[in-house]
Design a protein around this motif. Structure first.
Motif, PDB file in Angstrom:
ATOM      1  N   GLU A  29       0.844  -1.209   0.000  1.00 56.80           N
ATOM      2  CA  GLU A  29       0.000   0.000   0.000  1.00 56.80           C
ATOM      3  C   GLU A  29       0.869   1.244   0.000  1.00 56.80           C
ATOM      4  O   GLU A  29       0.646   2.187  -0.760  1.00 56.80           O
ATOM      5  N   LEU A  30       1.899   1.232   0.838  1.00 53.22           N
ATOM      6  CA  LEU A  30       2.774   2.401   0.977  1.00 53.22           C
ATOM      7  C   LEU A  30       3.524   2.666  -0.336  1.00 53.22           C
ATOM      8  O   LEU A  30       3.565   3.805  -0.830  1.00 53.22           O
ATOM      9  N   ILE A  31       4.063   1.621  -0.914  1.00 50.45           N
ATOM     10  CA  ILE A  31       4.861   1.766  -2.150  1.00 50.45           C
ATOM     11  C   ILE A  31       3.968   2.282  -3.291  1.00 50.45           C
ATOM     12  O   ILE A  31       4.333   3.195  -4.023  1.00 50.45           O
ATOM     13  N   GLU A  32       2.754   1.712  -3.373  1.00 49.17           N
ATOM     14  CA  GLU A  32       1.853   2.147  -4.438  1.00 49.17           C
ATOM     15  C   GLU A  32       1.459   3.618  -4.263  1.00 49.17           C
ATOM     16  O   GLU A  32       1.447   4.390  -5.223  1.00 49.17           O
ATOM     17  N   ARG A  33       1.177   3.987  -3.004  1.00 46.12           N
ATOM     18  CA  ARG A  33       0.784   5.383  -2.735  1.00 46.12           C
ATOM     19  C   ARG A  33       1.927   6.329  -3.117  1.00 46.12           C
ATOM     20  O   ARG A  33       1.714   7.380  -3.714  1.00 46.12           O
ATOM     21  N   LYS A  34       3.154   5.947  -2.775  1.00 48.11           N
ATOM     22  CA  LYS A  34       4.306   6.797  -3.090  1.00 48.11           C
ATOM     23  C   LYS A  34       4.507   6.889  -4.600  1.00 48.11           C
ATOM     24  O   LYS A  34       4.809   7.951  -5.138  1.00 48.11           O
ATOM     25  N   GLN A  35       4.328   5.732  -5.266  1.00 48.23           N
ATOM     26  CA  GLN A  35       4.524   5.747  -6.720  1.00 48.23           C
ATOM     27  C   GLN A  35       3.488   6.627  -7.391  1.00 48.23           C
ATOM     28  O   GLN A  35       3.823   7.416  -8.273  1.00 48.23           O
ATOM     29  N   SER A  36       2.233   6.548  -6.908  1.00 49.97           N
ATOM     30  CA  SER A  36       1.227   7.356  -7.604  1.00 49.97           C
ATOM     31  C   SER A  36       1.383   8.846  -7.289  1.00 49.97           C
ATOM     32  O   SER A  36       0.971   9.679  -8.081  1.00 49.97           O
ATOM     33  N   SER A  37       2.032   9.179  -6.160  1.00 49.27           N
ATOM     34  CA  SER A  37       2.258  10.616  -5.905  1.00 49.27           C
ATOM     35  C   SER A  37       3.656  11.032  -6.378  1.00 49.27           C
ATOM     36  O   SER A  37       4.084  12.159  -6.169  1.00 49.27           O
ATOM     37  N   LYS A  38       4.342  10.096  -7.016  1.00 52.24           N
ATOM     38  CA  LYS A  38       5.682  10.359  -7.573  1.00 52.24           C
ATOM     39  C   LYS A  38       6.670  10.897  -6.544  1.00 52.24           C
ATOM     40  O   LYS A  38       7.499  11.743  -6.820  1.00 52.24           O
ATOM     41  N   THR A  39       6.525  10.397  -5.307  1.00 50.56           N
ATOM     42  CA  THR A  39       7.537  10.726  -4.283  1.00 50.56           C
ATOM     43  C   THR A  39       8.159   9.411  -3.830  1.00 50.56           C
ATOM     44  O   THR A  39       7.654   8.758  -2.915  1.00 50.56           O
ATOM     45  N   LEU A  40       9.229   9.045  -4.480  1.00 45.34           N
ATOM     46  CA  LEU A  40       9.818   7.735  -4.211  1.00 45.34           C
ATOM     47  C   LEU A  40      10.753   7.804  -2.998  1.00 45.34           C
ATOM     48  O   LEU A  40      11.966   7.646  -3.114  1.00 45.34           O
ATOM     49  N   ALA A  41      10.170   8.090  -1.840  1.00 45.32           N
ATOM     50  CA  ALA A  41      10.961   8.146  -0.604  1.00 45.32           C
ATOM     51  C   ALA A  41      10.177   7.451   0.497  1.00 45.32           C
ATOM     52  O   ALA A  41       8.957   7.608   0.594  1.00 45.32           O
ATOM     53  N   ILE A  42      10.876   6.677   1.312  1.00 42.05           N
ATOM     54  CA  ILE A  42      10.231   6.032   2.472  1.00 42.05           C
ATOM     55  C   ILE A  42      11.046   6.369   3.701  1.00 42.05           C
ATOM     56  O   ILE A  42      12.282   6.263   3.704  1.00 42.05           O
ATOM     57  N   ARG A  43      10.332   6.808   4.745  1.00 42.71           N
ATOM     58  CA  ARG A  43      11.006   7.189   5.988  1.00 42.71           C
ATOM     59  C   ARG A  43      10.485   6.289   7.111  1.00 42.71           C
ATOM     60  O   ARG A  43       9.274   6.162   7.304  1.00 42.71           O
ATOM     61  N   ALA A  44      11.392   5.644   7.835  1.00 41.90           N
ATOM     62  CA  ALA A  44      10.953   4.734   8.901  1.00 41.90           C
ATOM     63  C   ALA A  44      11.850   4.867  10.123  1.00 41.90           C
ATOM     64  O   ALA A  44      13.031   5.181  10.013  1.00 41.90           O
ATOM     65  N   TRP A  45      11.248   4.602  11.291  1.00 39.86           N
ATOM     66  CA  TRP A  45      11.977   4.703  12.558  1.00 39.86           C
ATOM     67  C   TRP A  45      11.663   3.483  13.414  1.00 39.86           C
ATOM     68  O   TRP A  45      10.489   3.204  13.671  1.00 39.86           O
ATOM     69  N   SER A  46      12.704   2.785  13.831  1.00 41.54           N
ATOM     70  CA  SER A  46      12.539   1.717  14.814  1.00 41.54           C
ATOM     71  C   SER A  46      13.015   2.273  16.156  1.00 41.54           C
ATOM     72  O   SER A  46      14.212   2.480  16.363  1.00 41.54           O
ATOM     73  N   ALA A  47      12.063   2.549  17.046  1.00 36.73           N
ATOM     74  CA  ALA A  47      12.380   3.153  18.349  1.00 36.73           C
ATOM     75  C   ALA A  47      12.545   2.029  19.375  1.00 36.73           C
ATOM     76  O   ALA A  47      11.622   1.250  19.579  1.00 36.73           O
ATOM     77  N   GLY A  48      13.740   1.945  19.987  1.00 35.64           N
ATOM     78  CA  GLY A  48      14.038   0.808  20.870  1.00 35.64           C
ATOM     79  C   GLY A  48      14.408  -0.374  19.997  1.00 35.64           C
ATOM     80  O   GLY A  48      13.762  -1.419  20.001  1.00 35.64           O
ATOM     81  N   CYS A  49      15.480  -0.188  19.201  1.00 32.80           N
ATOM     82  CA  CYS A  49      15.788  -1.152  18.120  1.00 32.80           C
ATOM     83  C   CYS A  49      16.705  -2.268  18.574  1.00 32.80           C
ATOM     84  O   CYS A  49      17.100  -3.110  17.763  1.00 32.80           O
ATOM     85  N   ALA A  50      17.105  -2.300  19.869  1.00 29.40           N
ATOM     86  CA  ALA A  50      18.044  -3.321  20.376  1.00 29.40           C
ATOM     87  C   ALA A  50      19.276  -3.362  19.460  1.00 29.40           C
ATOM     88  O   ALA A  50      19.814  -2.313  19.107  1.00 29.40           O
ATOM     89  N   ALA A  51      19.707  -4.558  19.031  1.00 27.18           N
ATOM     90  CA  ALA A  51      20.930  -4.647  18.214  1.00 27.18           C
ATOM     91  C   ALA A  51      20.625  -4.567  16.722  1.00 27.18           C
ATOM     92  O   ALA A  51      21.365  -5.112  15.905  1.00 27.18           O
ATOM     93  N   GLY A  52      19.527  -3.905  16.367  1.00 29.72           N
ATOM     94  CA  GLY A  52      19.251  -3.627  14.959  1.00 29.72           C
ATOM     95  C   GLY A  52      18.387  -4.647  14.238  1.00 29.72           C
ATOM     96  O   GLY A  52      18.067  -4.468  13.065  1.00 29.72           O
ATOM     97  N   GLU A  53      17.966  -5.701  14.953  1.00 32.93           N
ATOM     98  CA  GLU A  53      17.229  -6.774  14.277  1.00 32.93           C
ATOM     99  C   GLU A  53      15.965  -6.247  13.588  1.00 32.93           C
ATOM    100  O   GLU A  53      15.624  -6.677  12.478  1.00 32.93           O
ATOM    101  N   GLU A  54      15.259  -5.327  14.264  1.00 37.16           N
ATOM    102  CA  GLU A  54      13.979  -4.843  13.730  1.00 37.16           C
ATOM    103  C   GLU A  54      14.170  -3.947  12.486  1.00 37.16           C
ATOM    104  O   GLU A  54      13.581  -4.233  11.432  1.00 37.16           O
ATOM    105  N   PRO A  55      14.991  -2.880  12.559  1.00 38.77           N
ATOM    106  CA  PRO A  55      15.152  -2.063  11.343  1.00 38.77           C
ATOM    107  C   PRO A  55      15.814  -2.826  10.205  1.00 38.77           C
ATOM    108  O   PRO A  55      15.479  -2.616   9.035  1.00 38.77           O
ATOM    109  N   TYR A  56      16.734  -3.744  10.527  1.00 39.88           N
ATOM    110  CA  TYR A  56      17.353  -4.531   9.457  1.00 39.88           C
ATOM    111  C   TYR A  56      16.318  -5.452   8.810  1.00 39.88           C
ATOM    112  O   TYR A  56      16.344  -5.680   7.597  1.00 39.88           O
ATOM    113  N   SER A  57      15.399  -6.006   9.600  1.00 36.95           N
ATOM    114  CA  SER A  57      14.348  -6.864   9.010  1.00 36.95           C
ATOM    115  C   SER A  57      13.523  -6.042   8.023  1.00 36.95           C
ATOM    116  O   SER A  57      13.181  -6.512   6.932  1.00 36.95           O
TER     117      SER A  57
END
Ligand SMILES: C[S@@+](CC[C@H](N)C(=O)[O-])C[C@H]1O[C@@H](n2cnc3c(N)ncnc32)[C@H](O)[C@@H]1O
Length: 291
Positions: free
Chosen positions: A103-131
């Protein structure tokens, strides 16, 4: 013989005041304020640390903490609980892969803003943002060139952040990772597995205390405006007032249409009324209503 819980209760029954003093010592030495973390969790963790060292009296343990940065750091580690794993919770990552990211990718493509911003808060050793970074590469068929990905991982625990930068994991942290993904993204190093450089370079890690009134989004992200915010298996350690405060902060950093992904154990009734719609109640996934 006493159970652990009985021991904790005994140690702390007449010493709530002493516990507050000890938390103040931690705050002064480490800058971390645990005063609004759940008392039951704090007493369990501190009692366990005291038992390891053979302390029976909280006053005596507190005295041994003063000007003892090493023990203070070990206690902070014991309280912060930084257990995590890649693709922790199959159903949540399934929803991400099959519903949220498309859904997110399609919405970005149709608005021609090919950028995704994400935050893993309390990410421990990175497992969550890397996933997440792995799922994005899979979803974009590894043709990520036209996309700008701004992915942030933050934690209060410096040792976890160092491990995230090294990206070398014991096998059990990969137990929920599909085999094909392990083959494509990791290389065995002795008994451990190292994540590939491309994925490592996709995440910007930094220190951030979610309970601090001074900071909102991670500094390097400048203004937040996130499409995805993860805060999983962390709010449960806070009392309800602190949960509400942190949630308010997280929601403010979401872009319209952005998703908030909490853990199954987090308390949804602490969610302030704030223009979020429920995507999956059981798995605590919400979306900021598009304006
Ligand atoms: C149990 S782990 C959860 C990791 C990951 N989100 C997951 O679900 O697998 C909790 C993490 O929250 C971090 N943490 C605890 N208090 C924090 C705070 N006030 N600000 C930021 N991170 C915190 C801990 O250091 C730990 O790495």
């Amino acid at each position: 013989m006493h159970s652990n819980n009985e021991n904790s209760a005994e140690i702390f029954s007449s010493s709530n005041h002493e516990l507050s003093l000890l938390l103040e010592t931690i705050r002064l030495q480490s800058g971390i304020d645990f005063s609004h973390y759940r008392r039951s969790m704090l007493t369990r963790r501190i009692s366990a640390r005291m038992a390891t060292l053979g302390h029976k009296d909280i006053r005596q343990y507190h005295r041994s903490l003063i000007d003892n940065r090493t023990e203070c750091d070990l206690l902070v580690d014991a309280i912060a609980i930084n257990v995590s794993s890649f693709f922790r919770d199959k159903i949540v990552y399934g929803l991400l892969e099959k519903e949220i990211l498309p859904e997110l990718i399609e919405r970005k493509q149709s608005s021609k803003t090919l950028a995704i911003r994400a935050w893993s808060a309390g990410c421990a050793a990175g497992e969550e943002p890397y996933s997440l970074a792995i799922l994005l590469q899979e979803r974009l068929k590894r043709r990520i060139d036209p996309w700008e990905l701004f992915l942030f991982g933050t934690d209060i625990d410096q040792k976890s952040l160092q491990r995230a930068a090294t990206a070398l994991y014991p096998r059990e942290r990969l137990e929920q990772t599909p085999l094909g993904i392990v083959d494509r993204y990791f290389a065995a190093e002795g008994d451990e597995f190292r994540l590939n450089d491309t994925t490592r370079a996709m995440i910007h890690f930094s220190h951030n205390d979610l309970t601090s009134a001074q900071t909102a989004a991670p500094g390097a992200s400048i203004f937040g405006d996130f499409d995805l915010v993860f805060c999983r298996n962390l709010l449960i350690y806070f009392d309800l007032d602190l949960q509400a405060l942190v949630l308010k902060k997280l929601i403010q950093t979401l872009a319209p249409g952005g998703y908030l992904i909490l853990g199954e154990a987090e308390t949804p009734h602490a969610l302030p009324d704030n223009g979020l719609k429920v995507i999956d109640r059981r798995h605590r996934i919400y979306q900021k209503i598009l304006t």
